[in-house]
Scaffold this motif. Sequence first.
Motif, PDB file in Angstrom:
ATOM      1  N   ALA A 222       0.746  -1.132   0.036  1.00 25.01           N
ATOM      2  CA  ALA A 222      -0.170   0.037  -0.108  1.00 25.01           C
ATOM      3  C   ALA A 222       0.824   1.339   0.183  1.00 25.01           C
ATOM      4  N   ASP A 223       1.980   1.289  -0.809  1.00 22.73           N
ATOM      5  CA  ASP A 223       3.057   2.147  -0.705  1.00 22.73           C
ATOM      6  C   ASP A 223       3.105   3.028  -1.879  1.00 22.73           C
ATOM      7  N   GLY A 224       1.985   3.373  -2.371  1.00 21.93           N
ATOM      8  CA  GLY A 224       1.757   4.499  -3.149  1.00 21.93           C
ATOM      9  C   GLY A 224       1.979   4.510  -4.586  1.00 21.93           C
ATOM     10  N   ALA A 225       2.126   5.498  -5.491  1.00 22.51           N
ATOM     11  CA  ALA A 225       2.408   5.280  -6.916  1.00 22.51           C
ATOM     12  C   ALA A 225       3.509   4.996  -7.313  1.00 22.51           C
ATOM     13  N   HIS A 226       4.634   4.873  -6.334  1.00 19.95           N
ATOM     14  CA  HIS A 226       5.891   4.561  -6.546  1.00 19.95           C
ATOM     15  C   HIS A 226       6.265   3.341  -5.883  1.00 19.95           C
ATOM     16  N   SER A 227       5.405   2.408  -5.949  1.00 17.52           N
ATOM     17  CA  SER A 227       5.279   1.322  -4.892  1.00 17.52           C
ATOM     18  C   SER A 227       6.895   0.467  -5.265  1.00 17.52           C
ATOM     19  N   TRP A 228       7.078   0.454  -3.978  1.00 15.99           N
ATOM     20  CA  TRP A 228       8.407  -0.659  -3.874  1.00 15.99           C
ATOM     21  C   TRP A 228       7.926  -1.984  -4.141  1.00 15.99           C
ATOM     22  N   VAL A 229       6.813  -2.198  -3.357  1.00 15.68           N
ATOM     23  CA  VAL A 229       6.294  -3.793  -3.524  1.00 15.68           C
ATOM     24  C   VAL A 229       6.167  -4.092  -4.880  1.00 15.68           C
ATOM     25  N   ARG A 230       5.450  -3.273  -5.631  1.00 23.17           N
ATOM     26  CA  ARG A 230       4.998  -3.346  -7.081  1.00 23.17           C
ATOM     27  C   ARG A 230       6.324  -3.613  -7.921  1.00 23.17           C
ATOM     28  N   SER A 231       7.133  -2.825  -7.623  1.00 19.03           N
ATOM     29  CA  SER A 231       8.548  -3.072  -8.473  1.00 19.03           C
ATOM     30  C   SER A 231       9.328  -4.387  -8.154  1.00 19.03           C
ATOM     31  N   ALA A 232       9.202  -4.716  -6.818  1.00 22.33           N
ATOM     32  CA  ALA A 232       9.830  -5.845  -6.349  1.00 22.33           C
ATOM     33  C   ALA A 232       9.394  -6.882  -7.106  1.00 22.33           C
ATOM     34  N   ALA A 342      -2.242  -1.048 -12.833  1.00 25.12           N
ATOM     35  CA  ALA A 342      -1.374  -2.114 -12.710  1.00 25.12           C
ATOM     36  C   ALA A 342      -1.642  -3.282 -13.468  1.00 25.12           C
ATOM     37  N   SER A 343      -0.795  -3.911 -14.126  1.00 30.15           N
ATOM     38  CA  SER A 343      -1.167  -5.049 -15.081  1.00 30.15           C
ATOM     39  C   SER A 343      -1.596  -6.205 -14.432  1.00 30.15           C
ATOM     40  N   ASN A 344      -1.252  -6.336 -12.859  1.00 29.20           N
ATOM     41  CA  ASN A 344      -1.888  -7.548 -12.152  1.00 29.20           C
ATOM     42  C   ASN A 344      -2.198  -6.670 -10.666  1.00 29.20           C
ATOM     43  N   HIS A 359      -3.478   1.746  -8.977  1.00 28.81           N
ATOM     44  CA  HIS A 359      -4.294   2.761  -9.965  1.00 28.81           C
ATOM     45  C   HIS A 359      -3.811   4.153  -9.454  1.00 28.81           C
ATOM     46  N   THR A 360      -3.408   4.886 -10.424  1.00 32.17           N
ATOM     47  CA  THR A 360      -3.062   6.488 -10.163  1.00 32.17           C
ATOM     48  C   THR A 360      -4.074   7.307 -11.232  1.00 32.17           C
ATOM     49  N   HIS A 361      -4.443   8.564 -10.906  1.00 30.00           N
ATOM     50  CA  HIS A 361      -5.509   9.280 -11.893  1.00 30.00           C
ATOM     51  C   HIS A 361      -5.433  10.602 -11.215  1.00 30.00           C
ATOM     52  N   SER A 362      -5.866  11.634 -11.887  1.00 33.23           N
ATOM     53  CA  SER A 362      -6.286  12.974 -11.393  1.00 33.23           C
ATOM     54  C   SER A 362      -7.061  12.830 -10.120  1.00 33.23           C
ATOM     55  N   PRO A 363      -6.924  14.001  -9.413  1.00 32.35           N
ATOM     56  CA  PRO A 363      -7.738  14.057  -8.179  1.00 32.35           C
ATOM     57  C   PRO A 363      -9.223  14.983  -8.438  1.00 32.35           C
ATOM     58  N   LYS A 364      -9.526  15.266  -9.592  1.00 29.98           N
ATOM     59  CA  LYS A 364     -10.758  15.904  -9.986  1.00 29.98           C
ATOM     60  C   LYS A 364     -11.876  15.519  -9.481  1.00 29.98           C
ATOM     61  N   ALA A 407     -10.924  -0.157 -11.520  1.00 26.44           N
ATOM     62  CA  ALA A 407      -9.889   0.714 -11.749  1.00 26.44           C
ATOM     63  C   ALA A 407     -10.015   1.336 -13.130  1.00 26.44           C
ATOM     64  N   GLN A 408     -10.004   0.251 -13.902  1.00 24.46           N
ATOM     65  CA  GLN A 408     -10.040   0.556 -15.599  1.00 24.46           C
ATOM     66  C   GLN A 408     -11.426   1.397 -15.892  1.00 24.46           C
ATOM     67  N   ASP A 409     -12.422   1.261 -15.267  1.00 27.37           N
ATOM     68  CA  ASP A 409     -13.662   2.080 -15.673  1.00 27.37           C
ATOM     69  C   ASP A 409     -13.284   3.687 -14.930  1.00 27.37           C
ATOM     70  N   LEU A 410     -12.521   3.614 -13.738  1.00 27.13           N
ATOM     71  CA  LEU A 410     -12.240   4.906 -13.214  1.00 27.13           C
ATOM     72  C   LEU A 410     -11.227   5.590 -14.032  1.00 27.13           C
ATOM     73  N   ILE A 411     -10.106   5.100 -14.674  1.00 20.95           N
ATOM     74  CA  ILE A 411      -9.129   5.703 -15.361  1.00 20.95           C
ATOM     75  C   ILE A 411      -9.976   6.163 -16.701  1.00 20.95           C
ATOM     76  N   ASP A 412     -10.757   5.424 -17.266  1.00 21.22           N
ATOM     77  CA  ASP A 412     -11.530   5.929 -18.508  1.00 21.22           C
ATOM     78  C   ASP A 412     -12.168   6.985 -18.325  1.00 21.22           C
TER      79      ASP A 412
END
Length: 643
Positions: A222-232, A342-344, A359-364, A407-412
Amino acid sequence: MLVSNHSADVSNTISPALDSHVDVLIIGAGPAGSFLAFALCRAGVRVRIVDKKEMRISTGHADGIQPRTIEVFQSYGLAKRFLKEAAQVRVKAYYVSGPEGGIVRTILEPTVGGSRYPFLATLAQSGIESLLRDAMGECGVYVEQPKVPMSLSLSADETELQNHSSEAYPVKVMLERPSASVRSKDGHHELASGAAKTAGAALGSADGAMQEVVRARYLVGADGAHSWVRSAVGIDMVGESTNFVWGVVDFVPESDFPDLRLTCAIRAKHGNCMIIPRENDLIRVYVHLDDVEVGDSGRLDRSQFGPDEILRVAQKCFDPYKLSAPQGFDWWTVYIVGQRVASNFSVKNRVFIIGDACHTHSPKAGQGMNASMSDAHNLAWKLVYVMRQWAPPTLLDTYEFERRKFAQDLIDFDKMLATLYSVTPRPGDKNHEQFVEACNTYGTFIRGHGVQYEASTITDITHKSIASGLVIGQRIPPGVIVQVADFRPYELHDLLPSDTRFKILVLPGDTSKPEQKAKLGAVAAEMVQPEGFVKRFTPTGASDDAVFDIITISYSHTPCAAANMLAIPPRLRSHWSKIFIDAETMCEHVGGNLYASYGVSDAGAIIVCRPDGYVGMVAALDDMAAIGKYFANFLHSTCAAGT
């Protein structure tokens, strides 16, 4: 074996690494991680949560809480404190350039309609995190910070990965804590004295050790847009950045603008901006910085910006109104609008990512913190069921299935809204009308009520016509019903706490009619049989209501006073508080509309509400076989539970 090591040269002079075991290790203590830690520890799970930051944030970041999230807070017992601290925004306004210059208000309308909580609420992310940290603290769980993950490995032994009992810990994480810090109970960073550090190291305590190996059954990033876990674990983010640059600034304003305490969208010839009222007299102003160029690297040189520059652009948008910040600025930032998913969302159902990590997006549209905590809310009960071995590990597949689609619906949606918001309308074009239409069209999605999970093992749409007013896969709508024993009105949502149980709503229709009374009697009789779903899917040795909470809501064309609790079979009235009627109250004159709003006929129905408050399935009153088949898709029967 999957391995990530971000610390190639570890000094031999530090104290030896400790070794510990935990059910769930959460990396990242923002709203997503903190919410998950609270939900899990409340359910009796051994959980630890760590964060690399030296101390928790005190200002800024996310702030908007949508009505559905308030409903979720209510289900966990958190809404009362939240609503006491938050600002409530009930009306929104739209401004455009006036024919004679300046800006004029064109539309004034409710922020939210058709909701139990008919407003947007705003509270700084720090306030949300404090709320969650205090709640988890009541369970004896505290954020450990600063603690930095250094390496992660996932067992390559497929037998161990498939063993979800309490004996298998296939995830190993090396944590490092900076030597000059210790963790206080409220999560704030403190400097340790030399004597304290020496004593801690000599004792080999967790606070004294610089490194620790944590073996976990599950790891959640749960470590944000630059996630260490996701990268690892090698998960990619799929999407793109735009050239839209926005500035954000929080301050207590001095202004002659009349609508500072409303949500305002200003789209004028001088630029676009947005106002969000905040707690403690603060406001947040978003400003489109259309003259800022994004470099080839896709990054901004933030040294070129500051809150004063953002405010100056906002002042142009507000013309002819004045806007200043005589008390200074509480927080500010500049960001590039980007949308990625994220792909997964998981690896081997042992490592999961939630929130901005996936998932990352604008805060609007005010979705970031809401979407992140909703990820945690969705994942929590599924982890609990698998860890208790009430459900097979395949239940965890539904986390990614449901939340990635959302998340994909939100991004769209965000791509469309961010584009409309970042284009300055010109005289005669339809951009502003399209913007307003988009906000209204996607209103239920923004509020969270319109989030819908597609058909799956836990979302069965086969018999949806039996309750035509419900959307299976959406959260169950609120409604007022009357407790028969004392004629007290209750909001249905207050009877559906997030306690990991399925809520079985038995709607028998008018029980004064012989055919409905007979059907209800058959339902009660089958529930006590070994092959009935209650006995079949309640683990041996567990209490009768460990998995299922059964609530009966009858209906009568006669006045509420004709209701009789004893008309309900004893098996369905385990306690007097479980019997209700859909009728108008005698004092407040509320209620009496649940059957109609749910689209349930006089023939009745059974509604299965999932532990996260979403409608899982509906069935005819006398179709207990359909309910048994539904639960057989993802729960262990008594003969398989615990294996």
